[in-house]
Scaffold this active site. Structure first.
Site, PDB file in Angstrom:
ATOM      1  N   GLY A 174     -11.262   0.875  -1.973  1.00 49.16           N
ATOM      2  CA  GLY A 174     -12.134   2.338  -2.463  1.00 49.16           C
ATOM      3  C   GLY A 174     -13.597   2.874  -1.939  1.00 49.16           C
TER       4      GLY A 174
ATOM      5  CB  ALA B 210     -11.131  14.175   7.110  1.00 49.32           C
ATOM      6  CD  GLU B 211      -8.791   9.963   2.918  1.00 47.73           C
ATOM      7  OE1 GLU B 211      -8.297   9.534   1.765  1.00 47.73           O
ATOM      8  OE2 GLU B 211      -7.520   9.953   3.620  1.00 47.73           O
TER       9      GLU B 211
ATOM     10  CG  HIS C 251      -0.791  13.601  -0.371  1.00 47.36           C
ATOM     11  ND1 HIS C 251      -0.762  12.284  -0.868  1.00 47.36           N
ATOM     12  CD2 HIS C 251      -0.288  13.678   0.280  1.00 47.36           C
ATOM     13  CE1 HIS C 251       0.210  12.248   0.291  1.00 47.36           C
ATOM     14  NE2 HIS C 251       0.698  13.285   0.693  1.00 47.36           N
TER      15      HIS C 251
ATOM     16  CB  ILE D 290       4.083   7.711 -11.114  1.00 52.98           C
ATOM     17  CG1 ILE D 290       3.947   7.624  -9.271  1.00 52.98           C
ATOM     18  CG2 ILE D 290       3.957   9.210 -10.796  1.00 52.98           C
ATOM     19  CD1 ILE D 290       4.743   8.187  -8.673  1.00 52.98           C
TER      20      ILE D 290
HETATM   21  C1  GRF Z   1      -6.759   7.406   0.882  1.00 50.50           C
HETATM   22  O1  GRF Z   1      -6.442   7.257   2.111  1.00 50.50           O
HETATM   23  C2  GRF Z   1      -6.507   8.280   0.086  1.00 50.50           C
HETATM   24  O2  GRF Z   1      -5.670   9.972   0.105  1.00 50.50           O
HETATM   25  C3  GRF Z   1      -4.779   8.132  -0.606  1.00 50.50           C
HETATM   26  O3  GRF Z   1      -5.322   6.552  -0.097  1.00 50.50           O
HETATM   27  C4  GRF Z   1      -6.458   5.942   0.718  1.00 50.50           C
HETATM   28  C5  GRF Z   1      -7.726   4.728  -0.006  1.00 50.50           C
HETATM   29  O4  GRF Z   1      -8.761   4.916   0.073  1.00 50.50           O
HETATM   30  N1  GRF Z   1      -4.848   8.225  -1.365  1.00 50.50           N
HETATM   31  P1  GRF Z   1      -9.915   4.255  -0.659  1.00 50.50           P
HETATM   32  O5  GRF Z   1      -8.900   2.900  -1.554  1.00 50.50           O
HETATM   33  O6  GRF Z   1     -10.421   4.965  -0.495  1.00 50.50           O
HETATM   34  O7  GRF Z   1     -10.121   3.375   0.761  1.00 50.50           O
END
Ligand code: GRF
Length: 236
Positions: free
Chosen positions: A15, A176-177, A112, A95
């Site tokens: 999370g 970066a996310e 992603h 999914i």
């Molecule tokens: C992240 O790397 C996201 O891009 C992918 O799953 C991972 C989730 O990490 N879809 P978190 O649970 O947000 O820490």
């Protein structure tokens, strides 16, 4: 300001992206509000983080339903009860079925850990290193029927460093996310990124014209120059 868009985050684990969205939405000027978090796993670490920040949480386990459709239906009912306007998948590891995806089309987004359309699916960082690419990153996209395939809303790139392990690269992408997802959710919530005719339509960005020569490079030539200057200074 117009009403903030009611957003529900779907998680399965750690999370950290959910946490970044909650942090962004704690600013009342942010165009989305996180009204709930749903997890398909009771032991998802993100549930405790959300609860500690005062966000309502719900566990909807696949094992409690006889079919995938019934599980999707329970999630849909929970979204409706939260009054969700936007659904943000953040490490949700299942999914979703066609009926669910079609219902939320244009209102459901996902992050992603790769620059799509490269490296769809799992284990993206190890595959990126094996492929020898110099630039990697992450993508936020609208969710469509095919996995990791929907119209792209925003991307962030990071360099792949010489000697990176997959964990080192994953950590750089994850940072970066955490910047990209709040930006992308904000664009969708404000209506500046919309899905239309199977594509993303982005509102005009005033500074795009100034970026005609901008480039992201790895290895970074600017860093190299600084190193040379540095070397010149210390070489007698
Ligand atoms: C992240 O790397 C996201 O891009 C992918 O799953 C991972 C989730 O990490 N879809 P978190 O649970 O947000 O820490």
């Amino acid at each position: 300001m117009s009403a903030r868009k009611r957003t529900v985050v779907l998680i399965s684990g750690r999370g950290s992206n959910m946490t970044a969205l909650i942090a962004a939405a704690s600013n009342l000027d942010y165009p989305a509000e996180i009204v709930g978090v749903i997890s398909d796993r009771a032991n998802a670490a993100g549930l405790g983080i959300a609860a500690a920040r005062g966000i309502a949480t719900k566990v909807i386990s696949r094992a409690d339903y006889t079919s995938k459709e019934a599980h999707d239906g329970a999630i849909d009912a929970a979204l409706v009860s939260f009054g969700a306007e936007i659904v943000a998948l953040a490490g949700y590891m299942r999914i979703l079925g066609a009926r669910f995806v079609e219902k939320w089309l244009g209102r459901m987004i996902n992050i992603h850990p790769a620059l799509l359309p490269a490296f769809k699916g799992l284990d993206t960082h190890a595959r990126a290193i094996r492929a020898g690419i110099r630039i990697h990153g992450c993508t936020v996209h609208f969710v469509t029927l095919d996995m990791d395939d929907g119209p792209i809303i925003a991307q962030a790139a990071v360099p792949v460093m010489v000697g990176d392990s997959k964990d080192m690269l994953a950590a750089r992408v994850l940072k970066a996310e955490h910047r990209l997802y709040p930006l992308a959710l904000g664009l969708v919530a404000e209506g500046k990124a919309r899905m239309e005719g199977g594509r993303t339509v982005l509102a005009h960005f005033a500074d795009d014209a100034d970026n005609s020569s901008s480039v992201v490079m790895a290895p970074d030539p600017l860093r190299e120059e600084t190193d040379l200057e540095h070397l010149a200074r210390i070489t007698p």
